[in-house]
Scaffold this motif. Structure first.
Motif, PDB file in Angstrom:
ATOM      1  N   ILE A  35       0.839  -1.202   0.000  1.00 24.74           N
ATOM      2  CA  ILE A  35       0.000   0.000   0.000  1.00 24.74           C
ATOM      3  C   ILE A  35       0.874   1.251   0.000  1.00 24.74           C
ATOM      4  O   ILE A  35       0.571   2.243  -0.669  1.00 24.74           O
ATOM      5  CB  ILE A  35      -0.965  -0.012   1.198  1.00 24.74           C
ATOM      6  N   ALA A  36       1.986   1.202   0.736  1.00 19.54           N
ATOM      7  CA  ALA A  36       2.878   2.357   0.822  1.00 19.54           C
ATOM      8  C   ALA A  36       3.613   2.618  -0.485  1.00 19.54           C
ATOM      9  O   ALA A  36       4.169   3.713  -0.663  1.00 19.54           O
ATOM     10  CB  ALA A  36       3.889   2.146   1.950  1.00 19.54           C
ATOM     11  N   LYS A  37       3.616   1.656  -1.394  1.00 21.07           N
ATOM     12  CA  LYS A  37       4.255   1.860  -2.689  1.00 21.07           C
ATOM     13  C   LYS A  37       3.365   2.636  -3.660  1.00 21.07           C
ATOM     14  O   LYS A  37       3.846   3.208  -4.633  1.00 21.07           O
ATOM     15  CB  LYS A  37       4.639   0.508  -3.314  1.00 21.07           C
ATOM     16  N   VAL A  38       2.074   2.648  -3.389  1.00 22.07           N
ATOM     17  CA  VAL A  38       1.147   3.312  -4.313  1.00 22.07           C
ATOM     18  C   VAL A  38       0.425   4.503  -3.688  1.00 22.07           C
ATOM     19  O   VAL A  38      -0.274   5.241  -4.377  1.00 22.07           O
ATOM     20  CB  VAL A  38       0.106   2.315  -4.882  1.00 22.07           C
ATOM     21  N   PHE A  39       0.596   4.694  -2.372  1.00 24.39           N
ATOM     22  CA  PHE A  39      -0.202   5.704  -1.684  1.00 24.39           C
ATOM     23  C   PHE A  39       0.531   6.201  -0.445  1.00 24.39           C
ATOM     24  O   PHE A  39       1.217   5.423   0.231  1.00 24.39           O
ATOM     25  CB  PHE A  39      -1.550   5.110  -1.273  1.00 24.39           C
ATOM     26  N   SER A  40       0.385   7.480  -0.128  1.00 22.77           N
ATOM     27  CA  SER A  40       0.942   8.057   1.097  1.00 22.77           C
ATOM     28  C   SER A  40      -0.177   8.722   1.888  1.00 22.77           C
ATOM     29  O   SER A  40      -0.900   9.574   1.349  1.00 22.77           O
ATOM     30  CB  SER A  40       2.020   9.093   0.762  1.00 22.77           C
TER      31      SER A  40
END
Length: 206
Positions: A55-60
């Motif tokens: 999730i952290a690879k596509v969204f912050s």
């Protein structure tokens, strides 16, 4: 843990220490409450921690955002995400009390100030949230019915409120009623074969 650091080289020493502590903590509590399958425990950092951090690879998550981890089980993806995003607040929700008790113990051991565990069915929780995250808890349409009226009316950011789901396999049929859903294949970020079929699904609340 080396696998996590390979893909997240910017982590602070504190975050590395917290993530490094996870396997030992889960090994201890898993002996009392079965929160992680023994079949997957040997690949703990790949199949649980790194998968959730997809999730952290596509969204912050922006500072001050409130995030519900729906059906957190043993604390995934909420605990890894709360470590990586200390500026956001994570509410980890599950209806099984023995699992939530373990999650509370792990949160306390890690000194996580931005994560809180609640034993309740998600649809009965009256709080409102900016975002929802979940790891393969139920079909997307069912989850949507649980959360559709639980978004904050106003966001603290230009980022549109929405939900992020960790899923695997063919999803075209499941997502048919969500034509605006965006699929992010995790194999684009992680090279291990485990991630070939894994995805993060983003669905805006609009």
């Amino acid at each position: 843990m080396e696998l996590v650091q390979k893909y997240f080289p910017y982590l602070s020493d504190k975050q590395i220490d917290q993530l490094s502590s996870l396997k030992e903590l889960y090994a201890y509590w898993n002996a009392y409450v079965n929160i992680i399958s023994k079949k997957t425990f040997s690949d703990f950092y790949q199949k649980h921690v790194l998968f959730c951090l997809g999730i952290a690879k596509v969204f912050s998550f922006f500072t001050g955002s409130r995030v519900m981890d729906l059906g957190t089980g043993g604390g995934f993806p909420g605990i890894p995400l709360s470590i990586v995003f200390p500026q956001a607040e994570f509410i980890l929700v599950d209806s099984i009390s023995k699992k939530i008790k373990v999650v509370e113990k792990i949160i306390k051991s890690l000194h996580l100030k931005n994560a809180h565990a609640i034993c309740i069915r998600a649809e009965k929780l009256e709080n409102r949230f900016d975002f929802f995250v979940s790891r393969a808890v139920a079909k997307t349409s069912k989850i949507h019915n649980w959360i559709k009226n639980k978004y904050r009316y106003k966001s603290n950011s230009k980022i549109q409120n929405g939900s992020l789901y960790l899923k695997g396999g063919e999803l075209s049929k499941e997502l048919k009623e969500f034509p605006h859903a965006i699929q992010y294949p995790l194999y684009d970020f992680f090279q291990e074969p485990f991630f070939i079929t894994k995805k993060v699904i983003w669905i805006s609340n609009l």
